[in-house]
Every structure is written in C-alpha cells, then in structure tokens.
Design a protein around this motif. Structure first.
Motif, PDB file in Angstrom:
ATOM      1  N   PRO A 200     -57.675  95.031 -42.711  1.00 30.00           N
ATOM      2  CA  PRO A 200     -57.242  94.285 -43.899  1.00 30.00           C
ATOM      3  C   PRO A 200     -56.967  92.815 -43.576  1.00 30.00           C
ATOM      4  CG  PRO A 200     -56.157  96.426 -43.835  1.00 30.00           C
ATOM      5  CD  PRO A 200     -56.901  96.276 -42.526  1.00 30.00           C
ATOM      6  N   GLY A 201     -57.488  91.947 -44.414  1.00 27.81           N
ATOM      7  CA  GLY A 201     -57.286  90.520 -44.233  1.00 27.81           C
ATOM      8  C   GLY A 201     -58.400  89.816 -43.494  1.00 27.81           C
ATOM      9  N   GLU A 202     -59.278  90.563 -42.826  1.00 30.64           N
ATOM     10  CA  GLU A 202     -60.332  89.918 -42.042  1.00 30.64           C
ATOM     11  C   GLU A 202     -61.412  89.285 -42.909  1.00 30.64           C
ATOM     12  OE1 GLU A 202     -61.975  91.446 -38.402  1.00 30.64           O
ATOM     13  OE2 GLU A 202     -60.443  93.006 -38.299  1.00 30.64           O
ATOM     14  N   SER A 203     -61.495  89.664 -44.167  1.00 26.72           N
ATOM     15  CA  SER A 203     -62.548  89.129 -45.037  1.00 26.72           C
ATOM     16  C   SER A 203     -62.217  87.741 -45.582  1.00 26.72           C
ATOM     17  CB  SER A 203     -62.806  90.083 -46.208  1.00 26.72           C
ATOM     18  OG  SER A 203     -61.647  90.174 -47.038  1.00 26.72           O
ATOM     19  N   LEU A 204     -61.026  87.244 -45.292  1.00 30.28           N
ATOM     20  CA  LEU A 204     -60.620  85.939 -45.810  1.00 30.28           C
ATOM     21  C   LEU A 204     -61.623  84.875 -45.373  1.00 30.28           C
ATOM     22  CD1 LEU A 204     -58.386  84.407 -47.338  1.00 30.28           C
ATOM     23  CD2 LEU A 204     -57.317  83.956 -45.115  1.00 30.28           C
ATOM     24  N   GLY A 205     -62.159  84.156 -46.336  1.00 30.48           N
ATOM     25  CA  GLY A 205     -63.151  83.129 -46.048  1.00 30.48           C
ATOM     26  C   GLY A 205     -64.566  83.556 -46.374  1.00 30.48           C
ATOM     27  N   SER A 206     -64.765  84.830 -46.681  1.00 29.87           N
ATOM     28  CA  SER A 206     -66.101  85.280 -47.087  1.00 29.87           C
ATOM     29  C   SER A 206     -66.353  84.900 -48.539  1.00 29.87           C
ATOM     30  CB  SER A 206     -66.229  86.798 -46.909  1.00 29.87           C
ATOM     31  OG  SER A 206     -65.333  87.484 -47.771  1.00 29.87           O
ATOM     32  N   VAL A 207     -67.619  84.895 -48.931  1.00 29.65           N
ATOM     33  CA  VAL A 207     -67.963  84.532 -50.309  1.00 29.65           C
ATOM     34  C   VAL A 207     -68.022  85.742 -51.217  1.00 29.65           C
ATOM     35  CG1 VAL A 207     -69.187  82.444 -49.630  1.00 29.65           C
ATOM     36  CG2 VAL A 207     -70.453  84.604 -49.820  1.00 29.65           C
ATOM     37  N   ALA A 208     -68.084  86.948 -50.621  1.00 24.61           N
ATOM     38  CA  ALA A 208     -68.136  88.178 -51.407  1.00 24.61           C
ATOM     39  C   ALA A 208     -67.840  89.351 -50.488  1.00 24.61           C
ATOM     40  CB  ALA A 208     -69.502  88.352 -52.066  1.00 24.61           C
TER      41      ALA A 208
END
Length: 224
Positions: A200-208
């Motif tokens: 959880p939280g690792e997707s920060l900065g992705s576009v989708a």
C-alpha cells in the motif's frame, strides 16, 4: 484494439508479467542461511521481489557492500543451477494483453531489473518473446553489479529508437515504487498494477492503477 494514447509500451517483468516468487524466495533463504542471517517471514521476503538485489541485501538484510556483492553472486549461482524459467508462473490474462498490444501495432519492450538473460529465458520458455520488439533487462558492470531501473529503462528506450520506434509517448507498466522512481527522471509515466508485489502506498506517482489485466487493457485502449 485501437486508440491507445501511447506510442510504445514498456513492461516490468517480476510482479507484472511473471510471478517468480516460488523460485526466488527459496533461493533467498539459501543465501540467508549461508550468511548466517535469520530467516524472515514470507511477508518480509516479498519486499525483495522487484528492486535490485544488491540494494536489498544492504537495505533489508543489513549486509556490507562487500558482502552484498558476495550474496548477489551466490544468488545468481543458485538461479543458474535451478534454471531461470523454473518455478515461474505467468499471470493469467497478461499474455492476452501482450497479444492485443502487438495486434494493435504498438511496439513493446521489457524494462526489468531482472538480469537480461533471465528475462529472455522466461519469455522464450513461455513463448512470449515474439510479442516484444526488444528485450531489456539488467546488465552487469565490471564489478558484476547489475544496473537499476532508470538505466534499464533508458537502455530500452534507446534500443526501441534504434529499431525505428516512436518513443515520444512511452508508458511503463510496473508494480513497485522503484518502477515509478526509475521512470520519473526520464519523464515516463507509469501504470501501476496491483496484482504484483507492491505494498500500500507504492503506487503514489503513477498515472493510473489496474487491478486486473482486463482493466489494464481498458487503460491502454480507452477508445476501443
């Protein structure tokens, strides 16, 4: 499928195309034992899948730089012993997305922190190699240290450009924070897939974000 906003699509491998944990984790346990390290639980071990192992042996296992080099060499020896495609599972639905992208005429490449020879072995074993214009993975330097995500991604884009591919609108599909961090200096957007090993939280900065291969396909082809 038609109507993708991307001119080329790059893929991470571990946790995105393939689940190699059934082979990776037992080999890590062997290395830990040989170094006298305590055995972590399975949840902690999953943090090792994706990032470069040289960094993980220092950051997660607390080894010195010299010992981390030795640990990586031992891990690579075990991987060669077992066979690079051994105990690897391809995520259900991903081959269909790869074929749809190819059918749409969009060039694809891998951009994996896994050693390039291992990536090739997996793709060839599972007959996925023909879906890719080029294959890029980590390569060793003179000290035997494999390069990280940014360097691999830069190499993948360079090889695609040399092959005549339009790299003006690339996207990387990945499952870990280091995919996003490696792509950021190059201005490459990341679609984060949640079926891999990210926490959880690792997707920060992705576009989708995509929870399934079908959802990923809809993101890649919004006008299909």
């Amino acid at each position: 499928m038609t109507g993708s906003p991307y001119s080329c699509i790059l893929w991470d491998v571990d946790g995105t195309i393939a689940d190699a944990s059934a082979g990776i984790l037992p080999r890590l346990m062997e290395v830990f034992t040989s170094f006298g390290l305590p055995e972590p639980d399975a949840g902690a071990l999953s943090r090792w899948i994706g990032p470069p192992m040289f960094e993980s042996f220092q950051d997660l296992a607390g080894l010195s730089e010299q010992d981390a080099h030795r640990a990586v060499r031992e891990y690579r020896r075990l991987a060669a012993r077992d066979g690079y495609a051994a105990s690897v599972r391809i995520y259900s639905g991903v081959p269909e997305v790869l074929r749809a992208i190819k059918a749409a005429g969009i060039p694809q490449a891998t951009a994996s922190s896994k050693p390039e020879n291992q990536v090739l072995a997996i793709l060839e074993h599972y007959e996925l190699i023909d879906d890719f214009t080029i294959v890029a993975g980590a390569l060793p330097d003179a000290a035997g240290l494999h390069d990280g995500k940014e360097a691999v991604l830069r190499r993948a884009l360079h090889r695609l450009a040399e092959a005549g591919v339009d790299i003006s609108r690339p996207v990387l599909i990945g499952d870990r924070l280091h995919d996003i961090e490696g792509a950021a200096p190059l201005g490459v957007p990341v679609i984060f897939v949640t079926w891999g090993f990210g926490e959880p939280g690792e997707s920060l900065g992705s576009v989708a974000e995509a929870a399934t291969p079908d959802e990923l396909a809809r993101i890649l082809f919004p006008h299909a």
